[in-house]
Scaffold this active site. Structure first.
Site, PDB file in Angstrom:
ATOM      1  N   CYS A 158       0.835  -1.198   0.259  1.00 30.28           N
ATOM      2  CA  CYS A 158      -0.007  -0.078  -0.050  1.00 30.28           C
ATOM      3  C   CYS A 158       0.732   1.215   0.010  1.00 30.28           C
ATOM      4  CB  CYS A 158      -0.942  -0.008   1.251  1.00 30.28           C
ATOM      5  SG  CYS A 158      -1.958  -1.472   1.388  1.00 30.28           S
ATOM      6  N   HIS A 200      -3.609   6.964   2.897  1.00 29.92           N
ATOM      7  CA  HIS A 200      -3.821   5.649   2.422  1.00 29.92           C
ATOM      8  C   HIS A 200      -5.317   5.435   2.789  1.00 29.92           C
ATOM      9  CE1 HIS A 200      -4.010   1.678   1.065  1.00 29.92           C
ATOM     10  NE2 HIS A 200      -3.679   1.299   2.413  1.00 29.92           N
ATOM     11  N   ASN A 223     -10.073  -0.348  -0.088  1.00 32.82           N
ATOM     12  CA  ASN A 223      -8.604  -0.299  -0.051  1.00 32.82           C
ATOM     13  C   ASN A 223      -7.889  -0.870  -1.269  1.00 32.82           C
ATOM     14  OD1 ASN A 223      -5.765  -0.495   0.505  1.00 32.82           O
ATOM     15  ND2 ASN A 223      -6.059  -1.626   2.261  1.00 32.82           N
TER      16      ASN A 223
HETATM   17  O1  UT7 Z   1      -3.732  -1.240   3.750  1.00 33.90           O
HETATM   18  C1  UT7 Z   1      -2.699  -2.066   4.305  1.00 33.90           C
HETATM   19  C2  UT7 Z   1      -3.023  -1.698   5.770  1.00 33.90           C
HETATM   20  N1  UT7 Z   1      -4.073  -2.520   6.172  1.00 33.90           N
HETATM   21  C3  UT7 Z   1      -4.859  -2.035   7.139  1.00 33.90           C
HETATM   22  O2  UT7 Z   1      -4.532  -1.181   7.769  1.00 33.90           O
HETATM   23  C4  UT7 Z   1      -5.866  -2.886   7.638  1.00 33.90           C
HETATM   24  C5  UT7 Z   1      -5.830  -2.713   9.230  1.00 33.90           C
HETATM   25  N2  UT7 Z   1      -7.038  -3.577   9.762  1.00 33.90           N
HETATM   26  C6  UT7 Z   1      -8.361  -3.252   9.901  1.00 33.90           C
HETATM   27  O3  UT7 Z   1      -8.968  -2.300   9.128  1.00 33.90           O
HETATM   28  C7  UT7 Z   1      -9.232  -3.890  10.754  1.00 33.90           C
HETATM   29  O4  UT7 Z   1      -8.692  -4.712  11.735  1.00 33.90           O
HETATM   30  C8  UT7 Z   1     -10.362  -5.085  10.259  1.00 33.90           C
HETATM   31  C9  UT7 Z   1     -11.456  -4.076   9.369  1.00 33.90           C
HETATM   32  C10 UT7 Z   1      -9.692  -5.759   9.239  1.00 33.90           C
HETATM   33  C11 UT7 Z   1     -11.086  -5.564  11.254  1.00 33.90           C
HETATM   34  O5  UT7 Z   1     -11.775  -4.738  12.275  1.00 33.90           O
HETATM   35  P1  UT7 Z   1     -11.377  -5.070  13.962  1.00 33.90           P
HETATM   36  O6  UT7 Z   1     -12.090  -4.158  14.662  1.00 33.90           O
HETATM   37  O7  UT7 Z   1      -9.837  -4.961  13.994  1.00 33.90           O
HETATM   38  O8  UT7 Z   1     -11.926  -6.488  13.973  1.00 33.90           O
HETATM   39  P2  UT7 Z   1     -11.132  -7.614  14.635  1.00 33.90           P
HETATM   40  O9  UT7 Z   1     -10.198  -8.180  13.400  1.00 33.90           O
HETATM   41  O10 UT7 Z   1     -10.659  -7.503  16.037  1.00 33.90           O
HETATM   42  O11 UT7 Z   1     -12.460  -8.583  14.669  1.00 33.90           O
HETATM   43  C12 UT7 Z   1     -13.673  -8.538  15.674  1.00 33.90           C
HETATM   44  C13 UT7 Z   1     -14.584  -9.675  15.443  1.00 33.90           C
HETATM   45  C14 UT7 Z   1     -14.204 -10.917  15.374  1.00 33.90           C
HETATM   46  O12 UT7 Z   1     -14.952 -11.919  15.893  1.00 33.90           O
HETATM   47  P3  UT7 Z   1     -15.031 -12.177  17.466  1.00 33.90           P
HETATM   48  O13 UT7 Z   1     -13.496 -13.122  17.583  1.00 33.90           O
HETATM   49  O14 UT7 Z   1     -14.765 -11.107  18.340  1.00 33.90           O
HETATM   50  O15 UT7 Z   1     -16.145 -13.238  17.685  1.00 33.90           O
HETATM   51  C15 UT7 Z   1     -14.044 -11.334  13.953  1.00 33.90           C
HETATM   52  O16 UT7 Z   1     -14.128 -12.656  13.618  1.00 33.90           O
HETATM   53  O17 UT7 Z   1     -15.269  -9.341  14.136  1.00 33.90           O
HETATM   54  C16 UT7 Z   1     -15.336 -10.239  13.244  1.00 33.90           C
HETATM   55  N3  UT7 Z   1     -15.116 -10.054  11.916  1.00 33.90           N
HETATM   56  C17 UT7 Z   1     -16.381 -10.054  11.196  1.00 33.90           C
HETATM   57  N4  UT7 Z   1     -17.343  -9.906  11.428  1.00 33.90           N
HETATM   58  C18 UT7 Z   1     -18.690  -9.662  10.513  1.00 33.90           C
HETATM   59  C19 UT7 Z   1     -14.203 -10.109  11.124  1.00 33.90           C
HETATM   60  N5  UT7 Z   1     -14.599  -9.756   9.964  1.00 33.90           N
HETATM   61  C20 UT7 Z   1     -15.745  -9.474   9.925  1.00 33.90           C
HETATM   62  C21 UT7 Z   1     -16.862  -9.281   8.900  1.00 33.90           C
HETATM   63  N6  UT7 Z   1     -18.165  -9.336   9.361  1.00 33.90           N
HETATM   64  N7  UT7 Z   1     -16.458  -8.995   7.611  1.00 33.90           N
END
Ligand code: UT7
Length: 335
Positions: free
Chosen positions: A116, A257, A287
């Site tokens: 990215c 970004h 993204n």
């Molecule tokens: O471009 C390069 C750099 N990339 C980035 O900067 C991306 C950085 N990361 C993010 O944008 C975020 O971490 C995400 C959007 C990918 C995820 O958001 P988060 O608030 O960090 O969620 P998490 O990974 O901590 O997951 C929380 C919960 C989990 O469930 P449990 O374990 O709490 O039951 C996941 O399984 O959300 C669940 N989850 C979803 N639920 C519904 C993960 N993806 C999804 C989804 N729909 N698509």
């Protein structure tokens, strides 16, 4: 002899036609529009056609950037492409193919890989070539067909990424007021496993195992990446402003970004940026990796918001891990 500076002369972008909405994703994986919007700010992303490859999108963005810079393609003496979804993983480079599609002959062309952060990394490379006197007009392209490495059964990644391309012309100038103010890029390979596409490569050459285990798809430690992105970008952007003695309220266009609205908001808030200073396209493009920043710059150019001489502050973070920031005026013609 007068000093030569690098200047940002033009912008162009290409967005594929097909839209993948949150509602579409609800039918593909266990997710909801509400979750995606709340956690990322993304409403939809664009996906390239099956027969549309990274160089097709890059060449389309580049044609616009060349036209808008008011130069002939014969004047371009270096073509650079940032991508992690190249036409071919080994060779030839996507920059070579883009050059051919544009009819640009006999010039140096190569790709860089900084995920990215690719477009801002290219600014550092273009600046070095131009200010050393080696090149005069550099075409830089950030282009990604990210959909080609996304596993559309993995809800943690498939909701995030989209396809597209952006391009710019970086030219030599003797006018100090047109010059890049500063660019900064960095990396820390000890976080390589935060964002990785395990195959194909020398670690995992193409094999049945690769296909059985889906190692050709992007894997991300989302939450860890998120936290590090906020911390690193806030520090990086504060440093580039302080080093150049510029206050955040002097920046008309903060163009981060476009990975996640919450990351953008956290960094913007830490800098005390007002809403109207922050460029946001993540909602409609998702993204798009190396294409995200030039697509966002193109958006404000096309809507008439970007004027000649106005300062842009860019920041980015991605696989590697890599990060980068840039402070530079738009030295081209407004729309
Ligand atoms: O471009 C390069 C750099 N990339 C980035 O900067 C991306 C950085 N990361 C993010 O944008 C975020 O971490 C995400 C959007 C990918 C995820 O958001 P988060 O608030 O960090 O969620 P998490 O990974 O901590 O997951 C929380 C919960 C989990 O469930 P449990 O374990 O709490 O039951 C996941 O399984 O959300 C669940 N989850 C979803 N639920 C519904 C993960 N993806 C999804 C989804 N729909 N698509």
């Amino acid at each position: 002899m007068s000093q030569i500076y690098a200047s940002f002369k033009s912008i162009g972008a290409y967005v594929p036609e097909k839209i993948l909405s949150n509602a579409d994703l609800e039918t593909m994986v266990d997710t909801t529009d509400e979750w995606i919007l709340k956690r990322t700010g993304i409403k939809e992303r664009h996906i390239a056609a099956d027969d549309e490859v990274t160089s097709d999108m890059g060449a389309k963005a580049a044609r616009l950037a060349i036209d808008r810079a008011d130069i002939d393609k014969e004047e371009i003496d270096l073509v650079l492409c940032a991508t992690v979804t190249p036409d071919y993983f080994n060779m030839p480079s996507t920059a070579c193919i883009i050059s051919d599609k544009l009819g640009i002959k006999n010039v140096q062309a190569f790709d860089i890989s900084a995920a990215c952060s690719g477009f801002v990394y290219l600014l550092t490379v273009a600046k070095a070539f131009v200010e050393s006197g080696m090149k005069k007009n550099v075409l830089i392209v950030g282009a990604e067909k990210f959909s080609s490495i996304v596993d559309y059964t993995d809800r943690s990644t498939c909701i995030l990424f989209g396809d597209g391309a952006g391009a710019a012309i970086i030219s030599a100038t003797s006018k100090k007021e047109e010059a890049f103010v500063d660019v900064h890029a960095s990396a820390d390979g000890s976080y390589a496993d935060f964002l990785v596409t395990p195959a194909p490569g020398t670690v995992n050459p193409v094999s049945q195992k690769v296909l059985d285990e889906g190692l050709q798809y992007v894997q991300m430690k989302g939450n860890e990446t998120f936290k590090l992105a906020v911390k690193t970008l806030t520090k990086d952007v504060k440093e580039i402003l302080a080093k150049n003695e510029i206050n955040s309220d002097e920046i008309p266009h903060f163009i981060p970004h476009q990975a996640n609205y919450r990351i953008i908001k956290a960094v913007g808030d830490a800098l005390k940026m007002k809403e109207e200073q922050v460029v946001l396209t993540v909602g409609k493009y998702g993204n798009t990796s190396a294409a995200s920043i030039p697509m966002a710059i193109n958006d404000i150019w096309e809507s008439g918001r970007l004027q000649n001489g106005e300062l842009m502050l860019l920041d980015t973070f991605g696989g590697g891990l890599t990060w980068a920031s840039a402070l530079l005026p738009f030295a081209g013609k407004a729309k």
